[in-house]
Design a protein around this motif. Structure first.
Motif, mmCIF file in Angstrom:
data_model
loop_
_atom_site.group_PDB
_atom_site.id
_atom_site.type_symbol
_atom_site.label_atom_id
_atom_site.label_comp_id
_atom_site.label_asym_id
_atom_site.label_seq_id
_atom_site.Cartn_x
_atom_site.Cartn_y
_atom_site.Cartn_z
ATOM 1 N N ARG A 1 15.126 13.900 -6.130
ATOM 2 C CA ARG A 1 14.474 12.706 -6.667
ATOM 3 C C ARG A 1 13.025 12.690 -6.194
ATOM 4 N NH1 ARG A 1 13.236 9.061 -2.972
ATOM 5 N NH2 ARG A 1 13.958 9.484 -0.857
ATOM 6 N N LEU A 2 12.225 11.817 -6.796
ATOM 7 C CA LEU A 2 10.856 11.602 -6.352
ATOM 8 C C LEU A 2 10.802 10.403 -5.406
ATOM 9 C CD1 LEU A 2 8.873 12.121 -9.695
ATOM 10 C CD2 LEU A 2 9.457 13.812 -7.939
ATOM 11 N N GLY A 3 9.716 10.315 -4.661
ATOM 12 C CA GLY A 3 9.536 9.167 -3.771
ATOM 13 C C GLY A 3 9.380 9.525 -2.322
ATOM 14 N N GLY A 4 9.784 10.728 -1.910
ATOM 15 C CA GLY A 4 9.646 11.110 -0.510
ATOM 16 C C GLY A 4 10.395 10.156 0.399
ATOM 17 N N THR A 5 9.700 9.598 1.383
ATOM 18 C CA THR A 5 10.345 8.690 2.323
ATOM 19 C C THR A 5 10.294 7.235 1.850
ATOM 20 O OG1 THR A 5 8.292 8.619 3.598
ATOM 21 C CG2 THR A 5 9.997 10.142 4.342
ATOM 22 N N LEU A 6 9.955 7.032 0.598
ATOM 23 C CA LEU A 6 10.116 5.720 -0.027
ATOM 24 C C LEU A 6 11.362 5.767 -0.892
ATOM 25 C CD1 LEU A 6 6.468 4.860 -1.168
ATOM 26 C CD2 LEU A 6 7.614 4.226 0.957
ATOM 27 N N ARG A 7 12.237 4.812 -0.703
ATOM 28 C CA ARG A 7 13.452 4.768 -1.519
ATOM 29 C C ARG A 7 13.938 3.331 -1.624
ATOM 30 N NH1 ARG A 7 18.563 8.925 -1.406
ATOM 31 N NH2 ARG A 7 19.436 8.244 -3.389
ATOM 32 N N THR A 8 14.287 2.944 -2.840
ATOM 33 C CA THR A 8 14.795 1.596 -3.081
ATOM 34 C C THR A 8 16.262 1.688 -3.482
ATOM 35 O OG1 THR A 8 12.606 0.905 -3.854
ATOM 36 C CG2 THR A 8 14.454 -0.550 -4.366
ATOM 37 N N GLU B 1 20.185 -0.743 -3.597
ATOM 38 C CA GLU B 1 20.639 -2.029 -4.133
ATOM 39 C C GLU B 1 21.699 -2.637 -3.231
ATOM 40 O OE1 GLU B 1 22.093 -1.922 -8.101
ATOM 41 O OE2 GLU B 1 20.115 -1.659 -9.010
ATOM 42 N N ILE B 2 21.616 -3.928 -3.051
ATOM 43 C CA ILE B 2 22.674 -4.714 -2.431
ATOM 44 C C ILE B 2 22.987 -5.864 -3.372
ATOM 45 C CG2 ILE B 2 23.198 -6.340 -0.561
ATOM 46 C CD1 ILE B 2 21.906 -4.489 1.387
ATOM 47 N N ALA B 3 24.231 -5.918 -3.810
ATOM 48 C CA ALA B 3 24.676 -6.934 -4.768
ATOM 49 C C ALA B 3 23.801 -6.933 -6.017
ATOM 50 C CB ALA B 3 24.683 -8.315 -4.122
ATOM 51 N N GLY B 4 23.416 -5.739 -6.482
ATOM 52 C CA GLY B 4 22.634 -5.616 -7.694
ATOM 53 C C GLY B 4 21.162 -5.930 -7.554
ATOM 54 N N GLU B 5 20.710 -6.232 -6.347
ATOM 55 C CA GLU B 5 19.307 -6.568 -6.110
ATOM 56 C C GLU B 5 18.645 -5.444 -5.318
ATOM 57 O OE1 GLU B 5 17.707 -9.101 -7.234
ATOM 58 O OE2 GLU B 5 19.042 -10.816 -7.475
ATOM 59 N N PRO B 6 17.357 -5.140 -5.609
ATOM 60 C CA PRO B 6 16.686 -4.029 -4.934
ATOM 61 C C PRO B 6 16.398 -4.322 -3.470
ATOM 62 C CG PRO B 6 15.132 -5.212 -6.336
ATOM 63 C CD PRO B 6 16.492 -5.784 -6.623
ATOM 64 N N VAL B 7 16.505 -3.292 -2.642
ATOM 65 C CA VAL B 7 16.147 -3.375 -1.223
ATOM 66 C C VAL B 7 15.558 -2.031 -0.806
ATOM 67 C CG1 VAL B 7 18.521 -2.771 -0.566
ATOM 68 C CG2 VAL B 7 16.988 -3.804 1.108
ATOM 69 N N ASP B 8 14.389 -2.061 -0.189
ATOM 70 C CA ASP B 8 13.736 -0.832 0.243
ATOM 71 C C ASP B 8 14.417 -0.283 1.485
ATOM 72 O OD1 ASP B 8 11.653 -0.179 -1.590
ATOM 73 O OD2 ASP B 8 10.529 -1.926 -0.901
ATOM 74 N N LEU B 9 14.668 1.033 1.475
ATOM 75 C CA LEU B 9 15.352 1.700 2.577
ATOM 76 C C LEU B 9 14.426 2.622 3.358
ATOM 77 C CD1 LEU B 9 18.642 2.595 0.675
ATOM 78 C CD2 LEU B 9 18.244 0.666 2.217
ATOM 79 N N GLY B 10 13.175 2.712 2.932
ATOM 80 C CA GLY B 10 12.156 3.406 3.708
ATOM 81 C C GLY B 10 11.164 2.355 4.170
ATOM 82 N N ALA B 11 9.880 2.619 3.957
ATOM 83 C CA ALA B 11 8.888 1.575 4.232
ATOM 84 C C ALA B 11 9.177 0.381 3.317
ATOM 85 C CB ALA B 11 7.483 2.108 3.976
ATOM 86 N N GLU B 12 8.978 -0.822 3.851
ATOM 87 C CA GLU B 12 9.173 -2.001 3.011
ATOM 88 C C GLU B 12 7.872 -2.766 2.813
ATOM 89 O OE1 GLU B 12 11.354 -5.262 4.543
ATOM 90 O OE2 GLU B 12 10.005 -5.502 6.242
ATOM 91 N N ALA B 13 6.854 -2.473 3.625
ATOM 92 C CA ALA B 13 5.617 -3.234 3.582
ATOM 93 C C ALA B 13 4.431 -2.290 3.692
ATOM 94 C CB ALA B 13 5.580 -4.263 4.715
ATOM 95 N N LEU C 1 6.347 -5.166 -2.456
ATOM 96 C CA LEU C 1 6.617 -5.259 -3.885
ATOM 97 C C LEU C 1 7.899 -6.049 -4.089
ATOM 98 C CD1 LEU C 1 4.582 -2.838 -3.739
ATOM 99 C CD2 LEU C 1 5.705 -1.980 -5.797
ATOM 100 N N ARG C 2 7.832 -6.999 -4.980
ATOM 101 C CA ARG C 2 8.969 -7.896 -5.215
ATOM 102 C C ARG C 2 10.250 -7.128 -5.516
ATOM 103 N NH1 ARG C 2 9.268 -13.090 -6.371
ATOM 104 N NH2 ARG C 2 6.997 -13.208 -6.619
ATOM 105 N N ASP C 3 10.161 -6.100 -6.327
ATOM 106 C CA ASP C 3 11.343 -5.340 -6.710
ATOM 107 C C ASP C 3 11.404 -3.971 -6.053
ATOM 108 O OD1 ASP C 3 12.334 -7.377 -8.425
ATOM 109 O OD2 ASP C 3 10.899 -6.765 -9.962
ATOM 110 N N GLY C 4 10.695 -3.811 -4.946
ATOM 111 C CA GLY C 4 10.778 -2.577 -4.178
ATOM 112 C C GLY C 4 9.778 -1.526 -4.628
ATOM 113 N N TYR C 5 9.584 -0.541 -3.764
ATOM 114 C CA TYR C 5 8.611 0.509 -4.041
ATOM 115 C C TYR C 5 8.956 1.355 -5.263
ATOM 116 C CZ TYR C 5 5.492 0.096 -0.020
ATOM 117 O OH TYR C 5 4.536 -0.328 0.872
#
Length: 446
Positions: free
Chosen positions: A37-44, A46-58, A215-219
């Motif tokens: 996949r693309l994104g490197g150490t950025l990855r979004t 899902e929890i309960a169908g909502e996005p959550v960033d699993l790398g950097a979040e801010a 980002l509201r909906d993740g990176y």
């Protein structure tokens, strides 16, 4: 023109986007990544169908790169800011407020760390301006050597290490002053009479603007926007094994011949690819060490009682396995509206990759137990996600700025070749985006 970008993280995607914007539809652009996949150490995720960033979040909100990219891509409505709550530091088995008026945890005076360190250390801080400071302009030492020598080891362990652990997944012993704290190094070079004076001089001016953004909906939104705008031919699950200079450009195996190449790869990968074409540069890149980490994202029942803080950082030497917790639903107003309370537990510091050897179940158990300890609340997640980052963050060791200057100089006479990535001039997302832009500009200039 035929251009290859090796590495599909944020640096590589920005480089590809800038090249497409400058050269238009006639550019044949290929983006290669060894991952699936693309994104490197950025990855979004899902929890309960909502996005959550699993790398950097801010990202650092005072830098312009990400807001400008969002505006260019028509994504400015994705930009959000934190609620303004401050984090805590867990030290000596209890929570303390994060010290104010510090530079990466280095205090500008003793009042900042009263209660976090013992009275002897407070007295050492108070007396520090009267002690002669020996600093050679242009010198570089580890943050630990400088701060412990002037302020004491407790300041390093309880105030500095928690912040460096979050930014670099490192420790004060593994990070150099000049690369990680350039404004502090500049103040010391300018002749500051003490470390207290240098920190005061290096602190940014007071600002009412937000320090961070997200980002509201993740990176993933930004990654998708860059990919769509760059419109490259994407080859994932493709490992580039060699880079060779030809009469007219560069040969990449197994991808073919290109007029120009951007290497947006981690330092060890860059070193391996440069070994034949630029052995001096390869040796310099090989000297950049990496730290590994893991993130456990927890979705907790909405009625779970959590501190009214943005997060909890853990001092070094504490009998906990996690190094930090982000109380995401407290930190970000847009996440407070969701079905679950979101918490991110972070593991891994330079020199200790033990958590990466654990199973997902062991990591989740450690996250739950440690979060229970620091909050005093029984934690029972409805859902948990685990993300491991093998060799994700470079360590900016003493001498790093000289190493990178020498590396870039060693590549200066190789037309059609540019490098980008977190190991160059900053590990944050804005710095990576800036490195991608600089790499594209180098290609365009030739």
């Amino acid at each position: 023109m035929r251009v290859a970008v090796v590495g599909g993280g944020i640096s590589g995607l920005v480089a590809a986007y800038r090249l497409r914007a400058a050269l238009g539809a006639e550019l044949e652009l290929v983006l290669l990544d060894r991952r699936g996949r693309l994104g490197g150490t950025l990855r979004t995720g899902e929890i309960a169908g909502e996005p959550v960033d699993l790398g950097a979040e801010a990202f650092v909100g005072r830098r312009p790169e990400i807001p400008e990219l969002l505006a260019e891509l028509g994504l400015s409505d994705q930009l959000v800011h934190p609620a303004g709550r401050r984090p805590l530091i867990w030290s000596e088995r209890r929570a303390h407020p994060l010290p104010e008026r510090t530079l990466m945890g280095i205090p500008a005076g003793p009042e900042s760390v009263v209660g976090l360190v013992d009275e002897q250390t407070v007295a050492q801080l108070a007396a520090e301006p009267q002690r002669p400071l020996r600093w050679q302009p242009g010198a570089d030492v580890s943050v630990a050597e400088l701060v412990a020598g002037r302020f004491g080891a407790q300041v390093v362990q309880r105030s500095v290490d928690p912040l460096l652990g979050g930014v670099y997944a490192g420790r004060a012993e593994s990070i150099g002053v000049r690369a990680a704290l350039p404004t502090l190094a500049a103040a010391l070079d300018a002749g500051a009479s003490s470390l207290t004076r240098a920190v005061s001089d290096a602190l940014p001016p007071p600002s009412t603007g937000p320090v961070f953004g997200a980002l509201r909906d993740g990176y993933q939104v930004l990654l998708d926007g860059l990919r769509a705008a760059a419109a490259p031919k994407v080859d994932v699950d493709t490992t580039v094994t060699s880079l060779t200079r030809t009469a007219t450009g560069w040969q990449l195996d197994p991808a073919g011949e290109f007029d120009a190449v951007v290497l947006a790869t981690p330092a060890p990968v860059t070193a391996e690819l440069l070994r034949s074409a630029a052995p001096v540069a390869a040796g310099l890149a090989a000297g950049v060490e990496l730290s590994s980490s893991a993130v456990v994202a927890l979705g907790l029942p909405a009625d779970t009682t959590l501190p009214d803080n943005s997060g909890i950082l853990v001092a070094s030497g504490e009998p906990l396995r996690a190094k930090a917790f982000t109380l995401s639903s407290r930190k970000w107003p847009h996440l407070a509206e969701r079905e679950h309370l979101l918490v991110r537990a972070s593991f891994g510091r330079f020199g200790d990759d033990t958590p990466l050897s654990w199973t997902d179940e062991q990591l989740v158990t450690a996250a739950v137990e440690d979060l229970t300890t620091v909050t005093g609340v029984a934690i029972s997640p409805d859902v948990a996600l685990v993300q491991r980052w093998q060799g994700g963050l470079p360590q900016y060791a003493p001498g790093h700025t000289t190493r990178i200057a020498d590396l870039e100089a060693a590549l200066a006479d190789l037309p059609g070749l540019a490098i980008a990535g977190a190991y160059l001039h900053g590990v944050g997302v804005p710095a990576c985006a800036a490195s991608g832009t600089a790499a594209a500009q180098r290609i365009l200039a030739r």
